[in-house]
Design a protein around this motif. Structure first.
Motif, PDB file in Angstrom:
ATOM      1  N   GLY A 154       0.653  -1.295  -0.053  1.00  0.00           N
ATOM      2  CA  GLY A 154       0.179   0.186   0.195  1.00  0.00           C
ATOM      3  C   GLY A 154       0.773   1.469   0.022  1.00  0.00           C
ATOM      4  N   LYS A 155       1.193   1.708   1.135  1.00  0.00           N
ATOM      5  CA  LYS A 155       2.038   2.988   1.380  1.00  0.00           C
ATOM      6  C   LYS A 155       3.295   2.945   0.545  1.00  0.00           C
ATOM      7  N   TYR A 156       3.604   4.046  -0.031  1.00  0.00           N
ATOM      8  CA  TYR A 156       5.079   4.215  -0.676  1.00  0.00           C
ATOM      9  C   TYR A 156       6.252   3.994   0.070  1.00  0.00           C
ATOM     10  N   ASP A 157       7.068   3.298  -0.380  1.00  0.00           N
ATOM     11  CA  ASP A 157       8.305   2.978   0.164  1.00  0.00           C
ATOM     12  C   ASP A 157       8.438   1.938   1.502  1.00  0.00           C
ATOM     13  N   ARG A 158       7.701   1.070   1.491  1.00  0.00           N
ATOM     14  CA  ARG A 158       7.921  -0.001   2.749  1.00  0.00           C
ATOM     15  C   ARG A 158       8.831  -1.026   2.216  1.00  0.00           C
ATOM     16  N   ARG A 159       9.347  -1.762   3.234  1.00  0.00           N
ATOM     17  CA  ARG A 159      10.335  -2.996   2.752  1.00  0.00           C
ATOM     18  C   ARG A 159       9.566  -4.088   2.821  1.00  0.00           C
ATOM     19  N   CYS A 160       9.119  -4.774   1.798  1.00  0.00           N
ATOM     20  CA  CYS A 160       8.588  -5.948   1.662  1.00  0.00           C
ATOM     21  C   CYS A 160       9.648  -6.970   1.273  1.00  0.00           C
ATOM     22  N   PHE A 161       8.909  -8.080   1.791  1.00  0.00           N
ATOM     23  CA  PHE A 161       9.801  -9.595   2.008  1.00  0.00           C
ATOM     24  C   PHE A 161       9.045 -10.592   0.885  1.00  0.00           C
ATOM     25  N   ASP A 162       9.805 -10.963  -0.120  1.00  0.00           N
ATOM     26  CA  ASP A 162       9.202 -11.933  -1.122  1.00  0.00           C
ATOM     27  C   ASP A 162       9.298 -13.284  -0.607  1.00  0.00           C
ATOM     28  N   ASP A 163       9.855 -13.553   0.515  1.00  0.00           N
ATOM     29  CA  ASP A 163       9.862 -14.895   0.826  1.00  0.00           C
ATOM     30  C   ASP A 163       8.612 -15.111   1.651  1.00  0.00           C
ATOM     31  N   MET A 164       7.564 -14.031   1.826  1.00  0.00           N
ATOM     32  CA  MET A 164       6.414 -14.506   2.558  1.00  0.00           C
ATOM     33  C   MET A 164       5.201 -14.530   1.241  1.00  0.00           C
ATOM     34  N   LYS A 165       4.340 -15.376   1.176  1.00  0.00           N
ATOM     35  CA  LYS A 165       3.804 -15.857   0.226  1.00  0.00           C
ATOM     36  C   LYS A 165       2.285 -15.399   0.814  1.00  0.00           C
ATOM     37  N   THR A 166       2.156 -13.996   0.978  1.00  0.00           N
ATOM     38  CA  THR A 166       1.096 -13.243   1.560  1.00  0.00           C
ATOM     39  C   THR A 166       0.959 -11.762   1.329  1.00  0.00           C
ATOM     40  N   LYS A 167      -0.086 -11.055   1.138  1.00  0.00           N
ATOM     41  CA  LYS A 167       0.004  -9.685   0.736  1.00  0.00           C
ATOM     42  C   LYS A 167       0.351  -8.724   1.877  1.00  0.00           C
ATOM     43  N   VAL A 168       0.455  -9.537   3.095  1.00  0.00           N
ATOM     44  CA  VAL A 168       0.755  -8.680   4.396  1.00  0.00           C
ATOM     45  C   VAL A 168       2.122  -8.962   4.667  1.00  0.00           C
ATOM     46  N   ASN A 169       3.222  -8.781   3.948  1.00  0.00           N
ATOM     47  CA  ASN A 169       4.569  -8.896   4.176  1.00  0.00           C
ATOM     48  C   ASN A 169       5.688  -7.990   3.800  1.00  0.00           C
ATOM     49  N   CYS A 170       5.184  -6.548   4.642  1.00  0.00           N
ATOM     50  CA  CYS A 170       5.977  -5.408   4.271  1.00  0.00           C
ATOM     51  C   CYS A 170       5.939  -4.648   5.939  1.00  0.00           C
ATOM     52  N   ILE A 171       6.977  -4.276   6.149  1.00  0.00           N
ATOM     53  CA  ILE A 171       7.301  -3.319   7.100  1.00  0.00           C
ATOM     54  C   ILE A 171       7.480  -1.869   6.901  1.00  0.00           C
ATOM     55  N   GLU A 172       7.439  -0.755   7.732  1.00  0.00           N
ATOM     56  CA  GLU A 172       7.786   0.383   7.706  1.00  0.00           C
ATOM     57  C   GLU A 172       9.257   0.306   7.495  1.00  0.00           C
ATOM     58  N   LYS A 173       9.943   1.375   6.726  1.00  0.00           N
ATOM     59  CA  LYS A 173      11.444   1.334   6.471  1.00  0.00           C
ATOM     60  C   LYS A 173      11.844   1.867   7.842  1.00  0.00           C
ATOM     61  N   ASP A 174      12.405   1.418   8.973  1.00  0.00           N
ATOM     62  CA  ASP A 174      12.666   2.042  10.014  1.00  0.00           C
ATOM     63  C   ASP A 174      14.117   1.014  10.521  1.00  0.00           C
ATOM     64  N   ILE A 175      15.197   1.482   9.686  1.00  0.00           N
ATOM     65  CA  ILE A 175      16.431   0.639  10.073  1.00  0.00           C
ATOM     66  C   ILE A 175      16.905   1.201  11.293  1.00  0.00           C
ATOM     67  N   THR A 176      17.348   0.351  12.337  1.00  0.00           N
ATOM     68  CA  THR A 176      18.179   0.869  13.477  1.00  0.00           C
ATOM     69  C   THR A 176      19.709   0.582  13.412  1.00  0.00           C
ATOM     70  N   PHE A 177      19.775  -0.426  12.640  1.00  0.00           N
ATOM     71  CA  PHE A 177      21.445  -0.725  12.838  1.00  0.00           C
ATOM     72  C   PHE A 177      21.809  -1.773  11.644  1.00  0.00           C
ATOM     73  N   SER A 178      22.914  -1.767  10.824  1.00  0.00           N
ATOM     74  CA  SER A 178      23.379  -2.600   9.857  1.00  0.00           C
ATOM     75  C   SER A 178      24.831  -2.827  10.241  1.00  0.00           C
ATOM     76  N   VAL A 179      25.144  -4.310   9.968  1.00  0.00           N
ATOM     77  CA  VAL A 179      26.427  -4.837   9.942  1.00  0.00           C
ATOM     78  C   VAL A 179      26.659  -5.353   8.473  1.00  0.00           C
ATOM     79  N   SER A 180      27.830  -5.000   7.968  1.00  0.00           N
ATOM     80  CA  SER A 180      28.313  -5.605   6.768  1.00  0.00           C
ATOM     81  C   SER A 180      29.683  -5.840   7.017  1.00  0.00           C
TER      82      SER A 180
END
Length: 149
Positions: free
Chosen positions: A93-119
């Motif tokens: 629905g909303k612009y710019d949500r992070r969606c996960f293709d590994d979930m086979k449902t329409k309810v598969n997105c979260i708000e983009k709220d990154i708290t930390f990353s490690v690479s």
């Protein structure tokens, strides 16, 4: 006397609430993977840069054992992003949500709220990205802020 007692009780309540906020254990809600990129959805993640990095250092072995992450590419690189789970999964629905293709449902997105990353990369080693900067583990094993000018 009565004002002092009320202030003392209020201070105690505030200290107790702050302690509760800071001492809650991190809750890993879900892990989503796409090759050597992993997304970890969390609640109660540490607030401070130091707390986030310390949490990673103390829990990286648990993440490997329990969730199989990080998964390194054939050349050794990996990336893990920790997202605040917030109000849970939503439809795209909303612009710019992070969606996960590994979930086979329409309810598969979260708000983009990154708290930390490690690479990790061959050239830079282990890098931590937080709201207020980028840090890396130097050749002596010390954590140092990366100056980007």
């Amino acid at each position: 006397m009565r004002v002092k007692l009320v202030l003392l009780v209020m201070a105690g309540v505030l200290i107790g609430y702050a302690s509760w906020l800071l001492l809650r254990p991190v809750k890993i809600v879900a892990v989503h993977e796409n090759r050597h990129f992993s997304s970890v959805l969390v609640n109660n993640f540490p607030f401070t840069t130091r707390g986030k990095i310390e949490w990673w250092l103390q829990n990286k072995d648990m993440l490997k054992e329990r969730y199989g992450i990080p998964k390194s590419a054939s050349y050794g690189d990996f990336s893990i992003t920790f997202w605040l789970f917030g109000d849970g999964y939503k439809e795209e629905g909303k612009y710019d949500r992070r969606c996960f293709d590994d979930m086979k449902t329409k309810v598969n997105c979260i708000e983009k709220d990154i708290t930390f990353s490690v690479s990790k990369s061959e050239n830079l080693g282990v890098i931590f990205v937080v709201e207020h900067g980028i840090y890396r583990i130097d050749k002596n094993g010390k954590i140092a802020k990366v100056n980007i000018d």
